[in-house]
Design a protein around this motif. Structure first.
Motif, PDB file in Angstrom:
ATOM      1  N   THR A  67      13.244 -12.815   4.481  1.00 19.65           N
ATOM      2  CA  THR A  67      12.159 -12.588   5.435  1.00 19.65           C
ATOM      3  C   THR A  67      10.976 -11.913   4.757  1.00 19.65           C
ATOM      4  O   THR A  67      11.142 -11.148   3.805  1.00 19.65           O
ATOM      5  N   MET A  68       9.799 -12.217   5.244  1.00 23.62           N
ATOM      6  CA  MET A  68       8.600 -11.579   4.711  1.00 23.62           C
ATOM      7  C   MET A  68       8.397 -10.246   5.424  1.00 23.62           C
ATOM      8  O   MET A  68       8.573 -10.157   6.641  1.00 23.62           O
ATOM      9  N   PRO A  69       7.996  -9.220   4.686  1.00 25.14           N
ATOM     10  CA  PRO A  69       7.798  -7.911   5.309  1.00 25.14           C
ATOM     11  C   PRO A  69       6.479  -7.839   6.080  1.00 25.14           C
ATOM     12  O   PRO A  69       5.587  -8.659   5.897  1.00 25.14           O
ATOM     13  N   HIS A  70       6.394  -6.843   6.917  1.00 23.52           N
ATOM     14  CA  HIS A  70       5.149  -6.509   7.582  1.00 23.52           C
ATOM     15  C   HIS A  70       4.511  -5.364   6.805  1.00 23.52           C
ATOM     16  O   HIS A  70       5.203  -4.465   6.322  1.00 23.52           O
ATOM     17  N   HIS A  71       3.212  -5.405   6.667  1.00 25.24           N
ATOM     18  CA  HIS A  71       2.492  -4.361   5.940  1.00 25.24           C
ATOM     19  C   HIS A  71       1.571  -3.625   6.906  1.00 25.24           C
ATOM     20  O   HIS A  71       0.815  -4.251   7.656  1.00 25.24           O
ATOM     21  N   ALA A  72       1.652  -2.303   6.887  1.00 18.59           N
ATOM     22  CA  ALA A  72       0.778  -1.476   7.717  1.00 18.59           C
ATOM     23  C   ALA A  72      -0.557  -1.338   7.006  1.00 18.59           C
ATOM     24  O   ALA A  72      -0.614  -0.868   5.871  1.00 18.59           O
ATOM     25  N   LYS A 100       3.815 -11.680   2.239  1.00 19.44           N
ATOM     26  CA  LYS A 100       4.726 -11.384   1.133  1.00 19.44           C
ATOM     27  C   LYS A 100       4.326 -10.117   0.380  1.00 19.44           C
ATOM     28  O   LYS A 100       5.170  -9.349  -0.050  1.00 19.44           O
ATOM     29  N   THR A 101       3.024  -9.931   0.171  1.00 18.77           N
ATOM     30  CA  THR A 101       2.548  -8.791  -0.618  1.00 18.77           C
ATOM     31  C   THR A 101       1.448  -8.049   0.142  1.00 18.77           C
ATOM     32  O   THR A 101       0.802  -8.632   1.030  1.00 18.77           O
ATOM     33  N   PRO A 102       1.180  -6.803  -0.213  1.00 13.79           N
ATOM     34  CA  PRO A 102       0.072  -6.080   0.420  1.00 13.79           C
ATOM     35  C   PRO A 102      -1.270  -6.773   0.186  1.00 13.79           C
ATOM     36  O   PRO A 102      -2.123  -6.797   1.070  1.00 13.79           O
ATOM     37  N   HIS A 103      -1.449  -7.350  -1.002  1.00 12.33           N
ATOM     38  CA  HIS A 103      -2.697  -8.049  -1.312  1.00 12.33           C
ATOM     39  C   HIS A 103      -2.894  -9.226  -0.356  1.00 12.33           C
ATOM     40  O   HIS A 103      -3.982  -9.422   0.191  1.00 12.33           O
ATOM     41  N   GLN A 104      -1.841 -10.014  -0.152  1.00 15.32           N
ATOM     42  CA  GLN A 104      -1.932 -11.143   0.777  1.00 15.32           C
ATOM     43  C   GLN A 104      -2.185 -10.667   2.209  1.00 15.32           C
ATOM     44  O   GLN A 104      -2.929 -11.298   2.952  1.00 15.32           O
ATOM     45  N   ALA A 105      -1.581  -9.558   2.561  1.00 15.31           N
ATOM     46  CA  ALA A 105      -1.792  -9.012   3.911  1.00 15.31           C
ATOM     47  C   ALA A 105      -3.251  -8.616   4.107  1.00 15.31           C
ATOM     48  O   ALA A 105      -3.849  -8.916   5.150  1.00 15.31           O
ATOM     49  N   THR A 145      -7.183  -0.751   3.687  1.00 14.52           N
ATOM     50  CA  THR A 145      -6.267  -0.085   2.760  1.00 14.52           C
ATOM     51  C   THR A 145      -4.843  -0.171   3.301  1.00 14.52           C
ATOM     52  O   THR A 145      -4.644  -0.219   4.508  1.00 14.52           O
ATOM     53  N   THR A 146      -3.886  -0.237   2.373  1.00 18.53           N
ATOM     54  CA  THR A 146      -2.494  -0.199   2.808  1.00 18.53           C
ATOM     55  C   THR A 146      -2.193   1.225   3.248  1.00 18.53           C
ATOM     56  O   THR A 146      -2.699   2.185   2.677  1.00 18.53           O
ATOM     57  N   HIS A 147      -1.377   1.352   4.263  1.00 21.90           N
ATOM     58  CA  HIS A 147      -1.101   2.678   4.805  1.00 21.90           C
ATOM     59  C   HIS A 147       0.011   3.386   4.034  1.00 21.90           C
ATOM     60  O   HIS A 147       0.057   4.608   3.986  1.00 21.90           O
ATOM     61  N   TYR A 148       0.916   2.618   3.439  1.00 22.38           N
ATOM     62  CA  TYR A 148       2.025   3.198   2.684  1.00 22.38           C
ATOM     63  C   TYR A 148       1.989   2.668   1.256  1.00 22.38           C
ATOM     64  O   TYR A 148       1.671   1.502   1.041  1.00 22.38           O
ATOM     65  N   PRO A 149       2.341   3.474   0.268  1.00 22.60           N
ATOM     66  CA  PRO A 149       2.365   3.005  -1.122  1.00 22.60           C
ATOM     67  C   PRO A 149       3.429   1.925  -1.313  1.00 22.60           C
ATOM     68  O   PRO A 149       4.424   1.879  -0.592  1.00 22.60           O
ATOM     69  N   ASP A 150       3.202   1.067  -2.319  1.00 24.74           N
ATOM     70  CA  ASP A 150       4.204   0.049  -2.642  1.00 24.74           C
ATOM     71  C   ASP A 150       5.281   0.649  -3.536  1.00 24.74           C
ATOM     72  O   ASP A 150       5.335   1.865  -3.739  1.00 24.74           O
TER      73      ASP A 150
END
Length: 132
Positions: A2-7, A46-51, A69-74
């Motif tokens: 599954t693909m993750p969700h990014h905040a 799939k990735t924060p960049h794509q999100a 900006t991403t809310h949580y670090p990778d």
């Protein structure tokens, strides 16, 4: 798999009106701060960049987005910052990068790297040996 969700956090250039916020929330679920200058959302990618790219593509025309900006670090403890630059600034950065890369390749790399045709010596070493 599954693909993750990014905040993602969206910083806006101005306060949103209620109608603008409702219109944008029809595209993606959004949570706004007290004055609607900062928004939070979850984006499936799939990735924060794509999100961040997906978010900018879906909401960029509807909202006055300044920074995403991403809310949580990778996993590497990095936070992604997605900034849209004006065309002139983008062109200037691209030209400066091109000049810096050219200067590095022509000014250092090609002079110091080992060439198989020179017996795995740098051009400077080869010319010194040739002159001796």
């Amino acid at each position: 798999m599954t693909m993750p969700h990014h905040a993602l956090e969206i910083l806006l250039t101005r306060t949103l009106g209620p109608a603008e916020l409702r219109d944008a929330a029809r595209v993606l679920p959004l949570a706004a701060n007290h004055n609607a200058t900062r928004l939070m959302t979850l984006v499936h990618a799939k990735t924060p960049h794509q999100a961040a790219r997906r978010l900018r593509h879906r909401l960029g025309a509807r909202l006055p987005i300044d920074v995403i900006t991403t809310h949580y670090p990778d996993t590497d403890h990095k936070v992604l910052l997605n900034v849209a630059l004006p065309a002139a600034a983008h062109a200037a950065l691209k030209a400066a990068a091109r000049t810096a890369i050219f200067d590095f390749i022509e000014g250092w790399y090609n002079l110091h790297r080992l060439h198989s045709s020179l017996g795995y010596r740098s051009p400077a070493e080869y010319e010194t040996a040739l002159a001796a």
